[in-house]
Design a protein around this motif. Structure first.
Motif, PDB file in Angstrom:
ATOM      1  N   GLY A  73       0.791  -1.218   0.000  1.00 51.16           N
ATOM      2  CA  GLY A  73       0.000   0.000   0.000  1.00 51.16           C
ATOM      3  C   GLY A  73       0.825   1.271   0.000  1.00 51.16           C
ATOM      4  O   GLY A  73       1.860   1.363   0.672  1.00 51.16           O
ATOM      5  N   ALA A  74       0.353   2.250  -0.753  1.00 49.90           N
ATOM      6  CA  ALA A  74       0.984   3.579  -0.763  1.00 49.90           C
ATOM      7  C   ALA A  74       0.541   4.367   0.463  1.00 49.90           C
ATOM      8  O   ALA A  74      -0.501   4.091   1.072  1.00 49.90           O
ATOM      9  CB  ALA A  74       0.592   4.322  -2.028  1.00 49.90           C
ATOM     10  N   GLY A  75       1.340   5.352   0.842  1.00 51.26           N
ATOM     11  CA  GLY A  75       0.965   6.242   1.935  1.00 51.26           C
ATOM     12  C   GLY A  75      -0.104   7.225   1.498  1.00 51.26           C
ATOM     13  O   GLY A  75      -0.266   7.530   0.304  1.00 51.26           O
ATOM     14  N   GLY A  76      -0.875   7.738   2.471  1.00 50.43           N
ATOM     15  CA  GLY A  76      -1.928   8.696   2.172  1.00 50.43           C
ATOM     16  C   GLY A  76      -1.389  10.066   1.810  1.00 50.43           C
ATOM     17  O   GLY A  76      -0.285  10.454   2.227  1.00 50.43           O
ATOM     18  N   ASN A  77      -2.164  10.813   1.042  1.00 49.58           N
ATOM     19  CA  ASN A  77      -1.731  12.155   0.628  1.00 49.58           C
ATOM     20  C   ASN A  77      -1.899  13.160   1.763  1.00 49.58           C
ATOM     21  O   ASN A  77      -2.505  12.873   2.785  1.00 49.58           O
ATOM     22  CB  ASN A  77      -2.476  12.600  -0.631  1.00 49.58           C
ATOM     23  N   ASN A  78      -1.353  14.343   1.543  1.00 48.58           N
ATOM     24  CA  ASN A  78      -1.387  15.363   2.595  1.00 48.58           C
ATOM     25  C   ASN A  78      -2.535  16.344   2.395  1.00 48.58           C
ATOM     26  O   ASN A  78      -2.363  17.554   2.442  1.00 48.58           O
ATOM     27  CB  ASN A  78      -0.054  16.104   2.686  1.00 48.58           C
ATOM     28  N   GLY A  79      -3.723  15.814   2.211  1.00 46.06           N
ATOM     29  CA  GLY A  79      -4.900  16.661   2.082  1.00 46.06           C
ATOM     30  C   GLY A  79      -5.033  17.218   0.683  1.00 46.06           C
ATOM     31  O   GLY A  79      -4.133  17.899   0.201  1.00 46.06           O
ATOM     32  N   ALA A  80      -6.087  16.907   0.023  1.00 47.64           N
ATOM     33  CA  ALA A  80      -6.274  17.392  -1.338  1.00 47.64           C
ATOM     34  C   ALA A  80      -6.476  18.903  -1.339  1.00 47.64           C
ATOM     35  O   ALA A  80      -7.225  19.436  -0.513  1.00 47.64           O
ATOM     36  CB  ALA A  80      -7.476  16.699  -1.962  1.00 47.64           C
ATOM     37  N   PRO A  81      -5.822  19.632  -2.245  1.00 45.00           N
ATOM     38  CA  PRO A  81      -5.975  21.089  -2.274  1.00 45.00           C
ATOM     39  C   PRO A  81      -7.312  21.557  -2.814  1.00 45.00           C
ATOM     40  O   PRO A  81      -7.653  22.723  -2.711  1.00 45.00           O
ATOM     41  CB  PRO A  81      -4.833  21.528  -3.201  1.00 45.00           C
ATOM     42  N   SER A  82      -8.083  20.661  -3.382  1.00 41.30           N
ATOM     43  CA  SER A  82      -9.396  21.024  -3.893  1.00 41.30           C
ATOM     44  C   SER A  82     -10.345  19.838  -3.691  1.00 41.30           C
ATOM     45  O   SER A  82      -9.876  18.706  -3.546  1.00 41.30           O
ATOM     46  CB  SER A  82      -9.302  21.371  -5.396  1.00 41.30           C
ATOM     47  N   PRO A  83     -11.655  20.025  -3.598  1.00 41.12           N
ATOM     48  CA  PRO A  83     -12.356  21.287  -3.848  1.00 41.12           C
ATOM     49  C   PRO A  83     -12.331  22.255  -2.669  1.00 41.12           C
ATOM     50  O   PRO A  83     -12.693  23.401  -2.787  1.00 41.12           O
ATOM     51  CB  PRO A  83     -13.799  20.818  -4.125  1.00 41.12           C
ATOM     52  N   SER A  84     -11.920  21.773  -1.493  1.00 45.30           N
ATOM     53  CA  SER A  84     -11.886  22.637  -0.320  1.00 45.30           C
ATOM     54  C   SER A  84     -10.439  22.879   0.075  1.00 45.30           C
ATOM     55  O   SER A  84      -9.606  21.982  -0.014  1.00 45.30           O
ATOM     56  CB  SER A  84     -12.627  21.977   0.840  1.00 45.30           C
ATOM     57  N   PRO A  85     -10.108  24.079   0.517  1.00 45.68           N
ATOM     58  CA  PRO A  85      -8.726  24.329   0.948  1.00 45.68           C
ATOM     59  C   PRO A  85      -8.397  23.709   2.294  1.00 45.68           C
ATOM     60  O   PRO A  85      -7.260  23.731   2.732  1.00 45.68           O
ATOM     61  CB  PRO A  85      -8.654  25.856   1.014  1.00 45.68           C
ATOM     62  N   SER A  86      -9.413  23.173   2.992  1.00 46.17           N
ATOM     63  CA  SER A  86      -9.183  22.543   4.286  1.00 46.17           C
ATOM     64  C   SER A  86      -9.725  21.124   4.221  1.00 46.17           C
ATOM     65  O   SER A  86     -10.931  20.908   4.157  1.00 46.17           O
ATOM     66  CB  SER A  86      -9.891  23.328   5.396  1.00 46.17           C
ATOM     67  N   THR A  87      -8.844  20.150   4.177  1.00 47.46           N
ATOM     68  CA  THR A  87      -9.263  18.768   4.009  1.00 47.46           C
ATOM     69  C   THR A  87      -8.479  17.851   4.938  1.00 47.46           C
ATOM     70  O   THR A  87      -7.331  18.119   5.287  1.00 47.46           O
ATOM     71  CB  THR A  87      -9.044  18.288   2.566  1.00 47.46           C
ATOM     72  N   ARG A  88      -9.127  16.751   5.310  1.00 50.80           N
ATOM     73  CA  ARG A  88      -8.457  15.728   6.113  1.00 50.80           C
ATOM     74  C   ARG A  88      -7.410  15.020   5.257  1.00 50.80           C
ATOM     75  O   ARG A  88      -7.505  14.943   4.038  1.00 50.80           O
ATOM     76  CB  ARG A  88      -9.494  14.719   6.608  1.00 50.80           C
ATOM     77  N   GLY A  89      -6.398  14.477   5.926  1.00 50.53           N
ATOM     78  CA  GLY A  89      -5.370  13.729   5.213  1.00 50.53           C
ATOM     79  C   GLY A  89      -5.933  12.463   4.591  1.00 50.53           C
ATOM     80  O   GLY A  89      -6.906  11.876   5.085  1.00 50.53           O
ATOM     81  N   GLY A  90      -5.318  12.038   3.509  1.00 48.72           N
ATOM     82  CA  GLY A  90      -5.773  10.833   2.842  1.00 48.72           C
ATOM     83  C   GLY A  90      -5.389   9.581   3.612  1.00 48.72           C
ATOM     84  O   GLY A  90      -4.351   9.525   4.284  1.00 48.72           O
ATOM     85  N   SER A  91      -6.226   8.567   3.525  1.00 49.15           N
ATOM     86  CA  SER A  91      -5.921   7.289   4.169  1.00 49.15           C
ATOM     87  C   SER A  91      -4.851   6.547   3.379  1.00 49.15           C
ATOM     88  O   SER A  91      -4.764   6.661   2.153  1.00 49.15           O
ATOM     89  CB  SER A  91      -7.186   6.421   4.243  1.00 49.15           C
ATOM     90  N   GLY A  92      -4.036   5.772   4.083  1.00 52.78           N
ATOM     91  CA  GLY A  92      -3.080   4.911   3.407  1.00 52.78           C
ATOM     92  C   GLY A  92      -3.802   3.747   2.747  1.00 52.78           C
ATOM     93  O   GLY A  92      -4.938   3.415   3.089  1.00 52.78           O
ATOM     94  N   ALA A  93      -3.137   3.104   1.794  1.00 50.27           N
ATOM     95  CA  ALA A  93      -3.726   1.963   1.098  1.00 50.27           C
ATOM     96  C   ALA A  93      -3.333   0.664   1.789  1.00 50.27           C
ATOM     97  O   ALA A  93      -2.283   0.579   2.439  1.00 50.27           O
ATOM     98  CB  ALA A  93      -3.280   1.950  -0.358  1.00 50.27           C
ATOM     99  N   LEU A  94      -4.169  -0.348   1.619  1.00 48.34           N
ATOM    100  CA  LEU A  94      -3.893  -1.625   2.283  1.00 48.34           C
ATOM    101  C   LEU A  94      -2.756  -2.372   1.596  1.00 48.34           C
ATOM    102  O   LEU A  94      -2.490  -2.185   0.417  1.00 48.34           O
ATOM    103  CB  LEU A  94      -5.142  -2.494   2.353  1.00 48.34           C
ATOM    104  N   SER A  95      -2.088  -3.213   2.363  1.00 45.45           N
ATOM    105  CA  SER A  95      -1.089  -4.157   1.855  1.00 45.45           C
ATOM    106  C   SER A  95      -1.630  -5.564   2.082  1.00 45.45           C
ATOM    107  O   SER A  95      -2.343  -5.808   3.067  1.00 45.45           O
ATOM    108  CB  SER A  95       0.248  -3.998   2.574  1.00 45.45           C
ATOM    109  N   SER A  96      -1.280  -6.485   1.193  1.00 47.11           N
ATOM    110  CA  SER A  96      -1.802  -7.837   1.345  1.00 47.11           C
ATOM    111  C   SER A  96      -0.886  -8.855   0.688  1.00 47.11           C
ATOM    112  O   SER A  96      -0.050  -8.535  -0.151  1.00 47.11           O
ATOM    113  CB  SER A  96      -3.212  -7.941   0.737  1.00 47.11           C
ATOM    114  N   GLY A  97      -1.076 -10.099   1.094  1.00 46.75           N
ATOM    115  CA  GLY A  97      -0.340 -11.224   0.540  1.00 46.75           C
ATOM    116  C   GLY A  97      -0.655 -12.479   1.333  1.00 46.75           C
ATOM    117  O   GLY A  97      -0.975 -12.407   2.528  1.00 46.75           O
ATOM    118  N   LEU A  98      -0.615 -13.633   0.669  1.00 49.50           N
ATOM    119  CA  LEU A  98      -0.838 -14.926   1.325  1.00 49.50           C
ATOM    120  C   LEU A  98      -2.209 -15.009   1.984  1.00 49.50           C
ATOM    121  O   LEU A  98      -2.417 -15.725   2.957  1.00 49.50           O
ATOM    122  CB  LEU A  98       0.250 -15.189   2.383  1.00 49.50           C
ATOM    123  N   GLY A  99      -3.168 -14.237   1.468  1.00 43.35           N
ATOM    124  CA  GLY A  99      -4.511 -14.248   2.028  1.00 43.35           C
ATOM    125  C   GLY A  99      -4.690 -13.387   3.253  1.00 43.35           C
ATOM    126  O   GLY A  99      -5.735 -13.436   3.895  1.00 43.35           O
TER     127      GLY A  99
END
Length: 353
Positions: free
Chosen positions: A146-172
Motif C-alpha cells: 500500500g501507498a501512503g496517504g496524501n497530505n490533504g487534497a488542495p481542492s475542492p476545499s482548501p481545508s481537508t483531512r489527510g488521505g488514508s493509506g492503502a492496504l497491503s496484502s499477501g498470502l490471504g
C-alpha cells in the motif's frame, strides 16, 4: 615406435575421452537425482528482494509483485512461511492560513504471522495471529504494497483531512492503511491505526478509530482524541495511532504520535526503521500532531513523521516502507500543509537450511 603409436592412436584417445565424459555426466545425474543441491529439501521461491538471515530466506516486497513458489518441499513443515504485512501510513491534513495545528496520520495496520516473535515496543505488547505461519504450495501469490496517504487534497476545499493509506496484502492476509490526520473541520480518519484529531474541532472526541476492519489481535490503535477545555484552541493536535499505542490527546504531551512495534534484526532482517538506542527495527509508528502555538508532537517509533512547529510549510513525511503516519502541519501566517504517509511493506520468511 610401435608402443608409442599404440599409446597415441586415435581410438584409444577417443575411448579415454568418452570414459571421462561418461563419468562426469554420471556424477551430475547422480548428484541431482539425490538432491545434492538441496540437502535440506526446502521450498524454492522467487519474488521481491531475496536476502538470507541465519537459516532463513527473506523475500522483501517494497512494491507490488508475486511471491512464486517454484517447487514445494517434500517435507510439509518446510512449506510453512512467516510474514510481516504493513499497510501504508495515513497522510496529514491541510488548512488555509490562520487555521489550527493538524492531526498526525495514523500508522498502517501491522500484522505478523506468529506470536512466537514478540514485538518489542513501549509498552511491551506481543503481536501475532497465534499461528505458526501460512502453508504455501507451488503457485504464485500476489503481493500488494500500500501507498501512503496524501497530505490533504488542495481542492475542492482548501481545508481537508489527510488521505488514508492503502492496504497491503499477501498470502490471504491484509493490513489496512492508516487513517488520515484531522483538519479543523472534522475528525481523524479510521484505519489500521486512526488519525489524530485537530485542535479546534469540537465534534466529539474527533479521533480516528483504529483496527478497522477489526482483526485479533488488533492491527493498530486509535488516534489522539480531543482534550476537553483546552486552551488555547490552536495548541498541539492529536498524534496518529501506532501499532502499540494510541495517539496522545490534543494538547497533551505536545500531540505525540503513537509508538510503533519493533523486531529483532535476526528475525526479519533489516527492514523497518532502526532505533539507535536498542538496535531494533520498528514499523507502524503514528505521526506527531502539528502545532500553531506550542511544540509539535514527535512521530512514533516505526517511521512516524514529526509534527510541524508554528509557521508555514510541510511537516515530515512518514518513512517509506515502514507504514509510518505523516506528521501534522500547522498554519500562521501561511497555509498548513502536513506530510504524506509512508508506504507499507510485505516480508515473507522461511527456513531453507
Amino acid at each position: 615406435m610401435r608402443d608409442i603409436k599404440n599409446k597415441l592412436t586415435s581410438g584409444k584417445n577417443t575411448s579415454n575421452i568418452q570414459t571421462r565424459k561418461g563419468k562426469s555426466f554420471g556424477y551430475q545425474v547422480l548428484g541431482f537425482g539425490a538432491g545434492g543441491g538441496i540437502p535440506f529439501c526446502s521450498l524454492i521461491a522467487t519474488g521481491g528482494t531475496i536476502t538470507e538471515s541465519g537459516d532463513f530466506k527473506l523475500h522483501t516486497f517494497t512494491g507490488p509483485g508475486t511471491f512464486t513458489v517454484c517447487s514445494a518441499s517434500s517435507v510439509s513443515d518446510n512449506n510453512v512461511v512467516d510474514y510481516i504485512i504493513v499497510g501504508g501510513g495515513g497522510g496529514g491534513a491541510r488548512t488555509p492560513p490562520g487555521g489550527v495545528g493538524l492531526g498526525g496520520g495514523g500508522a498502517g495496520g501491522f500484522r505478523l504471522s506468529s506470536s512466537t516473535y514478540a514485538i518489542a515496543c513501549t509498552p511491551a505488547q506481543p503481536r501475532g495471529n497465534g499461528v505458526s505461519g501460512v502453508t504455501v504450495s507451488a503457485q504464485g501469490y500476489t503481493i500488494v504494497v500500500g501507498a501512503g496517504g496524501n497530505n490533504g487534497a488542495p481542492s475542492p476545499s482548501p481545508s481537508t483531512r489527510g488521505g488514508s493509506g492503502a492496504l497491503s496484502s499477501g498470502l490471504g492476509i491484509a493490513s489496512a492503511g492508516g487513517g488520515g490526520g484531522a483538519n479543523d473541520g472534522g475528525g481523524g480518519g479510521p484505519g489500521g491505526s486512526g488519525g489524530g484529531n485537530a485542535n479546534g474541532y469540537s465534534g466529539g472526541n474527533g479521533y480516528g478509530t483504529g483496527n478497522v476492519p477489526p482483526v485479533s489481535p488488533p492491527q493498530g490503535m486509535p488516534g489522539g482524541a480531543q482534550l476537553n477545555n483546552q486552551s488555547p484552541a490552536w495548541a498541539a493536535s492529536g498524534g496518529g495511532g501506532g501499532l502499540a499505542a494510541g495517539g496522545a490527546q490534543c494538547g497533551q504531551n505536545a500531540g505525540v504520535g503513537g509508538v510503533g512495534g519493533g523486531l529483532p534484526s535476526t528475525v526479519f532482517g533489516t527492514s523497518g526503521v532502526v532505533h539507535p538506542s536498542d538496535g531494533l527495527y520498528y514499523f507502524a509508528g503514528g505521526g506527531g500532531g502539528g502545532s500553531r502555538a506550542n511544540t509539535a508532537g514527535t512521530g512514533g517509533l516505526g517511521g512516524g513523521g514529526n509534527g510541524f512547529n508554528p509557521g508555514p510549510g510541510p511537516a515530515n513525511n512518514g518513512t517509506a516502507n515502514s507504514g509510518g503516519g505523516a506528521g501534522g502541519g500547522a498554519s500562521s501566517p501561511g497555509p498548513g500543509i502536513s506530510g504524506t504517509g509512508g508506504s507499507g511493506v510485505v516480508i515473507v520468511r522461511y527456513k531453507f537450511q
